[in-house]
Design an enzyme around this catalytic site. Structure first.
Site, short mmCIF file in Angstrom:
data_model
loop_
_atom_site.label_atom_id
_atom_site.label_comp_id
_atom_site.label_asym_id
_atom_site.label_seq_id
_atom_site.Cartn_x
_atom_site.Cartn_y
_atom_site.Cartn_z
N SER A 167 23.62 41.20 30.37
CA SER A 167 24.82 41.23 31.00
C SER A 167 25.39 42.65 31.49
CB SER A 167 25.57 39.73 30.54
OG SER A 167 26.50 39.84 32.17
N GLU A 232 18.04 33.51 38.39
CA GLU A 232 18.83 34.35 38.22
C GLU A 232 19.25 34.91 39.58
OE1 GLU A 232 20.45 36.99 34.61
OE2 GLU A 232 18.26 37.35 34.49
N HIS A 268 20.42 33.23 34.37
CA HIS A 268 21.72 34.12 32.86
C HIS A 268 21.74 34.04 31.21
CE1 HIS A 268 23.69 37.49 33.06
NE2 HIS A 268 24.62 37.78 32.81
#
Length: 287
Positions: A167, A232, A268
């Protein structure tokens, strides 16, 4: 017999079991250690280490640095230990988690560590309550303080060094790939937040590509593994990561070793733990 059965049932009631048991202790993971380390700028980091029990191989252990250590370290550490039964040697490495003191899985301080000063007004307003922009200081700590400390403490291979970030941590990993080639032999950017701050990271990519076009050795200095989850797509992370892999693919002719791993059915949050074994394999590749 009924009296005996009734007596046993009474003796084994939950209340009596609760009072009879010894006090529980927190689980301690074998082959691990942890300590707090204060950076030159006064920020405190919690360092988690998973290491094999035996002597180091010739040349020293490969090292895998894992950002967001509070969230990620346990999964990587236990996988490393279990791999000792697989006969593939994936346990013969040291895993270093970089986190923060406390029990929060994702500490808000990570935003300050992984980001440059925010330029986009809307993003700056959205995250006004969270410190940001400390990327340079964290990079200096990671490369100039933590890595030397690990090398003093353990017998490690100076060249076999890998960084994993997810991330915003993946965004930071890309930043190091572009700006400090060779600082790690392998960079793994999982679900990188390329969208952050109006895709400001694209300027660093463009500058790196220009330098790599003039200096072929630059592309060969660091291996790159990109990972994203197919699910995602809502945050455009899957598309951004795939597009980056496509832009970098032509540089394979200059010696760049890059790879894209798209994980089916992963979101995610689930990407990091699904990718652990692939990351460890990437960390063990040499040269």
């Amino acid at each position: 017999m009924k009296a005996i059965a009734a007596g046993l049932a009474l003796a084994l009631t939950p209340a009596s079991l609760a009072t009879a048991q010894p006090p529980a202790a927190p689980y301690a993971m074998p082959e691990t250690e942890t300590w707090d380390m204060v950076s030159a700028t006064g920020r405190t980091y919690r360092i988690f280490v998973s290491r094999p029990a035996g002597p180091a191989p010739e040349g020293g252990y490969p090292v895998l640095y894992v950002l967001d250590g509070n969230a990620m370290f346990a999964g990587f550490a236990e996988t490393r230990r279990v791999q000792g039964f697989g006969g593939r040697g994936l346990d013969k490495m040291i895993v270093v988690g970089v986190g923060h003191p406390g029990d929060q899985i994702y500490d808000p301080r990570r935003m300050q560590d992984f980001t440059a000063p925010i330029a986009t007004p809307a993003l700056k307003q959205l995250y006004a309550a969270y410190p940001s922009g400390g990327r340079d200081a964290f990079r200096a700590f990671l490369l100039g303080e933590l890595k030397p400390a690990i090398e003093r403490r353990f017998a490690v291979h100076p060249g076999r060094q890998t960084l994993f970030g997810h991330s915003l941590g993946g965004l930071f990993a890309l930043h190091l790939f572009y700006t400090h080639p060779g600082a790690f032999n392998t960079i793994v950017a999982a679900s990188p937040s390329i969208w952050w701050d109006d895709q400001a990271i694209l300027a660093e990519e463009a500058a790196w590509r220009e330098r790599a076009g003039k200096d072929g050795a630059l592309a060969r200095r660091t291996h790159l593994l990109l990972i994203a989850g197919v699910l995602e797509s809502d945050a455009l992370i899957a598309q951004d990561t795939s597009a980056l892999a496509a832009r970098l693919a032509p540089l394979s002719g200059e010696g760049l070793r890059s790879e894209l791993l798209m994980l089916e059915d992963e979101t995610h949050i689930s990407v990091p733990h699904r990718s652990i074994t692939a990351v460890m394999r990437a960390a063990m590749r040499w040269p």
